[in-house]
Write an enzyme that holds these catalytic residues in place. Sequence first.
Site, PDB file in Angstrom:
ATOM      1  N   HIS A 276      -7.811  -1.831   0.714  1.00  0.00           N
ATOM      2  CA  HIS A 276      -7.184  -1.551  -0.589  1.00  0.00           C
ATOM      3  C   HIS A 276      -7.726  -2.463  -1.697  1.00  0.00           C
ATOM      4  O   HIS A 276      -8.419  -1.994  -2.574  1.00  0.00           O
ATOM      5  CB  HIS A 276      -5.647  -1.647  -0.544  1.00  0.00           C
ATOM      6  CG  HIS A 276      -5.015  -0.725   0.451  1.00  0.00           C
ATOM      7  ND1 HIS A 276      -5.148   0.639   0.371  1.00  0.00           N
ATOM      8  CD2 HIS A 276      -4.258  -0.973   1.559  1.00  0.00           C
ATOM      9  CE1 HIS A 276      -4.483   1.195   1.381  1.00  0.00           C
ATOM     10  NE2 HIS A 276      -3.949   0.245   2.117  1.00  0.00           N
ATOM     11  N   ASP A 327      -6.721   6.450   5.616  1.00  0.00           N
ATOM     12  CA  ASP A 327      -5.486   5.680   5.735  1.00  0.00           C
ATOM     13  C   ASP A 327      -4.309   6.494   6.272  1.00  0.00           C
ATOM     14  O   ASP A 327      -4.180   6.688   7.472  1.00  0.00           O
ATOM     15  CB  ASP A 327      -5.176   5.052   4.368  1.00  0.00           C
ATOM     16  CG  ASP A 327      -4.123   3.955   4.435  1.00  0.00           C
ATOM     17  OD1 ASP A 327      -3.617   3.700   5.520  1.00  0.00           O
ATOM     18  OD2 ASP A 327      -3.800   3.365   3.393  1.00  0.00           O
TER      19      ASP A 327
HETATM   20 ZN    ZN Z   1      -3.472   0.851   6.111  1.00  0.00          ZN
END
Ligand code: ZN
Length: 461
Positions: A276, A327
């Site tokens: 991220h 994800d």
């Molecule tokens: Zn993750």
Amino acid sequence: MTAPFTLAPDLLWLDGRFQHGKAVRVDADGRIAAVVDDPAGGVRLPGRALLPGFVNAHSHAFQRLIRGRTQRRADGEGDTENFWSWREAMYSAALGLTPEDVFDVARWCFIEMMRTGITAVGEFHYLHHQADGRPYADPNELAHRVIAAAESVGLRIALLNVCYVTGGIGHDLGKDQRRFGAASPDAFLDRTRALREHVEASALATVGVAPHSIRAVPRDWLPELDGFAADHDLPLHIHVSEQPAEVDACVAEYGLRPVELLAEDGILGGRLTAIHATHLSDAEVEILGQSGASVCACPTTERDLGDGFLRGRDLLEAGVRVCLGTDSHTSLDFLEEMRLVEYNERLRRRARVVIAGEDGRGGLSVAPPLLEMATAAGARSLGLPAGDIAPGLHADLIAVDLEHPSLLGASADTLGAALTLSATPDVVRDVWVGGVPRLEDRRHPLEEEAAGAFARVATRL
Ligand SMILES: [Zn+2]
């Protein structure tokens, strides 16, 4: 069709552009032997372009189960839904899964990945124990199920074994987090060692080390986990700065922002991938660039969770290798992951062609950096000899259909942009992993069986 063979497409992605008259020779060991000119006797792929397969550097396969289930809120309460309320829903889904369910959900998720051109996945695996927190007889039971699911599909997998200790900095795990826990660094590393032995003979599986995040792992555990990864030359993945609240908690506890903390403790470096890295200060962007670390953006998930979006251009200009992950699988379209990195920057900067690289025609184009994120940068993050079309690398390849409606009219010069910005995922027609055909004419041989098993789990839970 078994290797050795030579694949001769209409167009080949080579040196950052699509080229005519090139073919790829694949050895019997499933590696790329050479790129050759004008082959005679090769396997012709008419109407198709060949590229390296996409590398999905960040996945939680079991979260495929909650697609569509977290998209509502109570009436009249304002904007109450966010990352943290989503996480509660995700935990409750995780609690109900048996080992058989874990296999069935992962297998379907991996087939769905392959249909969008993904040939390798970094599976960030934290579902370890029974629902009450007790280990299974084999403490790696669920990791084995996930690996078996990938192997049955023929997908390459780096099982990133997750160390998860606290429910927040200094807090015990919550009741719903007991399936994730590790009692000590030694207990976690013993499990990781056993996993490495388990995959030793596998053609498709490898292992990495993944401290979950600074909020879920005590600071004084990090050097030991990093040391283990360094000693065994393993990738090290960690969630970093997905949400402002976790940055604030880190600053409050340690007086440092997350990337600053990783740098101060000597964890940042070429083997580390920060997942991220959404909320970064300018200083953190610079630190990441100097460290040689990678950043893995997960744009469809970050969009779904309202996280914010990547400082893509800043990170690339600082020298950070950016890779991509699906994800939470709120959608499974790797082309969408690529294009959002560019489109989010367009919206932020009110400009066009923001993420751009040399296109071999004297200009800068979007496709070279977006495809680099989707392939070579992901392979580097996972420590895999893959992600490019070059001798010695795994023959993990995809063919896209040039006659697909969304690609019609594309030329060698425009195909890269048409593919990354405008195509639908079903342009992916054929997939090879390690030189073995896995998806042929958009069909995976296990598709019906896997879809049925997944649907049974989804109906029950
Ligand atoms: Zn993750």
